[in-house]
Design a protein around this motif. Structure first.
Motif, PDB file in Angstrom:
ATOM      1  N   ASN A   1      11.070   7.003 -30.377  1.00  0.00           N
ATOM      2  CA  ASN A   1      12.442   6.709 -30.805  1.00  0.00           C
ATOM      3  C   ASN A   1      12.587   6.819 -32.319  1.00  0.00           C
ATOM      4  N   GLY A   2      11.495   7.224 -32.988  1.00  0.00           N
ATOM      5  CA  GLY A   2      11.571   7.481 -34.415  1.00  0.00           C
ATOM      6  C   GLY A   2      11.165   6.342 -35.312  1.00  0.00           C
ATOM      7  N   TYR A   3      10.580   5.270 -34.748  1.00  0.00           N
ATOM      8  CA  TYR A   3      10.193   4.140 -35.587  1.00  0.00           C
ATOM      9  C   TYR A   3       8.932   3.480 -35.046  1.00  0.00           C
ATOM     10  N   ILE A   4       8.321   2.603 -35.855  1.00  0.00           N
ATOM     11  CA  ILE A   4       7.253   1.714 -35.412  1.00  0.00           C
ATOM     12  C   ILE A   4       7.646   0.282 -35.793  1.00  0.00           C
ATOM     13  N   ASP A   5       6.780  -0.675 -35.504  1.00  0.00           N
ATOM     14  CA  ASP A   5       7.179  -2.073 -35.634  1.00  0.00           C
ATOM     15  C   ASP A   5       6.702  -2.715 -36.937  1.00  0.00           C
ATOM     16  N   VAL A   6       7.513  -3.627 -37.433  1.00  0.00           N
ATOM     17  CA  VAL A   6       7.143  -4.457 -38.588  1.00  0.00           C
ATOM     18  C   VAL A   6       7.216  -5.916 -38.154  1.00  0.00           C
ATOM     19  N   GLU A   7       6.125  -6.652 -38.396  1.00  0.00           N
ATOM     20  CA  GLU A   7       6.064  -8.047 -37.982  1.00  0.00           C
ATOM     21  C   GLU A   7       5.623  -8.919 -39.159  1.00  0.00           C
ATOM     22  N   MET A   8       5.593 -10.231 -38.878  1.00  0.00           N
ATOM     23  CA  MET A   8       5.103 -11.236 -39.838  1.00  0.00           C
ATOM     24  C   MET A   8       5.862 -11.192 -41.164  1.00  0.00           C
TER      25      MET A   8
ATOM     26  N   ILE B   1      12.859   0.052 -43.525  1.00  0.00           N
ATOM     27  CA  ILE B   1      13.109  -0.834 -42.385  1.00  0.00           C
ATOM     28  C   ILE B   1      14.563  -0.794 -41.918  1.00  0.00           C
ATOM     29  N   SER B   2      14.719  -1.240 -40.693  1.00  0.00           N
ATOM     30  CA  SER B   2      16.054  -1.377 -40.092  1.00  0.00           C
ATOM     31  C   SER B   2      15.946  -2.375 -38.938  1.00  0.00           C
ATOM     32  N   ASP B   3      17.074  -2.775 -38.384  1.00  0.00           N
ATOM     33  CA  ASP B   3      17.108  -3.664 -37.208  1.00  0.00           C
ATOM     34  C   ASP B   3      16.325  -4.969 -37.438  1.00  0.00           C
ATOM     35  N   ILE B   4      16.592  -5.642 -38.534  1.00  0.00           N
ATOM     36  CA  ILE B   4      15.894  -6.890 -38.854  1.00  0.00           C
ATOM     37  C   ILE B   4      16.372  -8.005 -37.905  1.00  0.00           C
ATOM     38  N   LYS B   5      15.401  -8.727 -37.323  1.00  0.00           N
ATOM     39  CA  LYS B   5      15.735  -9.811 -36.390  1.00  0.00           C
ATOM     40  C   LYS B   5      14.839 -11.025 -36.665  1.00  0.00           C
ATOM     41  N   GLU B   6      15.336 -12.176 -36.303  1.00  0.00           N
ATOM     42  CA  GLU B   6      14.546 -13.399 -36.443  1.00  0.00           C
ATOM     43  C   GLU B   6      13.821 -13.694 -35.139  1.00  0.00           C
ATOM     44  N   ASP B   7      12.534 -14.034 -35.265  1.00  0.00           N
ATOM     45  CA  ASP B   7      11.729 -14.399 -34.104  1.00  0.00           C
ATOM     46  C   ASP B   7      11.553 -15.916 -34.113  1.00  0.00           C
ATOM     47  N   GLU B   8      12.312 -16.596 -33.247  1.00  0.00           N
ATOM     48  CA  GLU B   8      12.303 -18.064 -33.243  1.00  0.00           C
ATOM     49  C   GLU B   8      10.946 -18.626 -32.834  1.00  0.00           C
ATOM     50  N   ALA B   9      10.206 -17.898 -32.022  1.00  0.00           N
ATOM     51  CA  ALA B   9       8.906 -18.398 -31.549  1.00  0.00           C
ATOM     52  C   ALA B   9       7.897 -18.478 -32.679  1.00  0.00           C
ATOM     53  N   THR B  10       7.938 -17.535 -33.576  1.00  0.00           N
ATOM     54  CA  THR B  10       6.956 -17.503 -34.674  1.00  0.00           C
ATOM     55  C   THR B  10       7.562 -17.912 -36.001  1.00  0.00           C
ATOM     56  N   MET B  11       8.830 -18.181 -36.014  1.00  0.00           N
ATOM     57  CA  MET B  11       9.540 -18.549 -37.244  1.00  0.00           C
ATOM     58  C   MET B  11       9.400 -17.448 -38.309  1.00  0.00           C
TER      59      MET B  11
END
Length: 291
Positions: free
Chosen positions: A206-213, A244-254
């Motif tokens: 889909n043209g992207y990879i993931d960014v975490e933490m 980056i794009s599509d920034i979201k908050e992960d409530e489980a990991t804060m």
């Protein structure tokens, strides 16, 4: 006994001589007694003229046909010569196109080399790839004999491609940042906030990879550039990774997550630069397990 009948035969030579004499006599007589032979000439002319006309017509027809076949043969030969010339030109055009493509690739590498002048580099050509159409693991034509070794960073396009995972004398394997096993300690170029870029072969379609933490307090927005971090134990600092794009908050990991669009086209890799300087990780204490 029966007596065999002998056939009377005249040698052809004598027949030719006799005919020649007759013709000669007729020619002489026609000149000497032209008036007397005028009626004969007229009669012969009346007979010969139509015959001559027919012969001329047949001759013209045959001549036209011969010219047609000659012209057709010449056209066929010329057509074959033109086809051969077109094939030669097409081949030359392909060679030139390939050379232009290589020239453009080396121009891009030259620009990239100037973008990171502080690092020594060696150019290499991609010779094979593993798996699908994406260059997630691939082989280059440079190895330890050229100063290439394991854990050296690889760049192309506008930034980071991956890292050397295996090195032979005259070859090396590269694990790209899009590979599922890749984890790159990175940071946001403007804010300095750290993050983790994780390879994902499903997402790259889909043209992207993931960014975490990403810290919840990080002041970031879509379009921010991500570069390699100073806390990485293998990746040199400051190499562009993507946006980056599509920034979201992960409530489980804060923390926050996002998508990253790489600055490298991982479906079109042909040439790369290997940075022949290893990261000095003696002072790096954190996050070493991720690289």
């Amino acid at each position: 006994m029966r007596r065999r009948n002998r056939k009377f035969r005249i040698h052809p030579k004598y027949v030719y001589i006799a005919l020649a004499l007759i013709c000669f006599i007729l020619v002489v007589l026609s000149f000497k007694f032209s008036d007397s032979f005028s009626s004969v000439k007229t009669g012969i002319g009346n007979i010969v003229t139509p015959m001559q006309k027919g012969i001329n017509t047949i001759g013209s027809y045959l001549s036209d046909k011969m010219e047609y076949f000659t012209s057709k043969g010449d056209l066929i030969a010329e057509n074959e010569a033109l086809k051969k010339k077109i094939d030669e030109l097409s081949y030359d055009n392909k060679i030139l196109a390939g050379e232009n493509s290589n020239l453009e690739n080396y121009r891009e590498l030259f620009k990239l080399d100037r973008k990171y002048p502080e690092y020594p580099k060696v150019a290499a050509t991609v010779v094979s790839r593993d798996g699908n159409n994406w260059f997630h693991v691939f082989t280059i034509d440079k190895g330890t004999a050229d100063g290439v070794d394991v854990d050296m960073n690889v760049i192309s396009g506008n930034g980071l491609v991956g890292i050397i995972s295996e090195a032979g004398e005259h070859y090396a394997k590269v694990r790209a940042i899009i590979d599922d096993k890749s984890n790159v300690s990175a940071m946001f170029e403007k804010s300095g906030e750290t993050c983790m870029v994780k390879g994902n072969m499903e997402s790259i379609f889909n043209g992207y990879i993931d960014v975490e933490m990403i810290s919840n307090s990080a002041k970031i927005k879509d379009g921010d550039e991500v570069v390699t971090s100073h806390v990485s134990d293998k990746y040199l600092q400051g190499i562009s990774v993507g946006y980056i794009s599509d920034i979201k908050e992960d409530e489980a990991t804060m923390t926050k997550t996002a998508h990253l669009t790489p600055v490298v086209s991982f479906d079109q890799l042909e040439t790369v630069l290997v940075i022949t300087q290893l990261k000095d990780s003696s002072e790096v204490k954190d996050m070493s397990k991720y690289d």
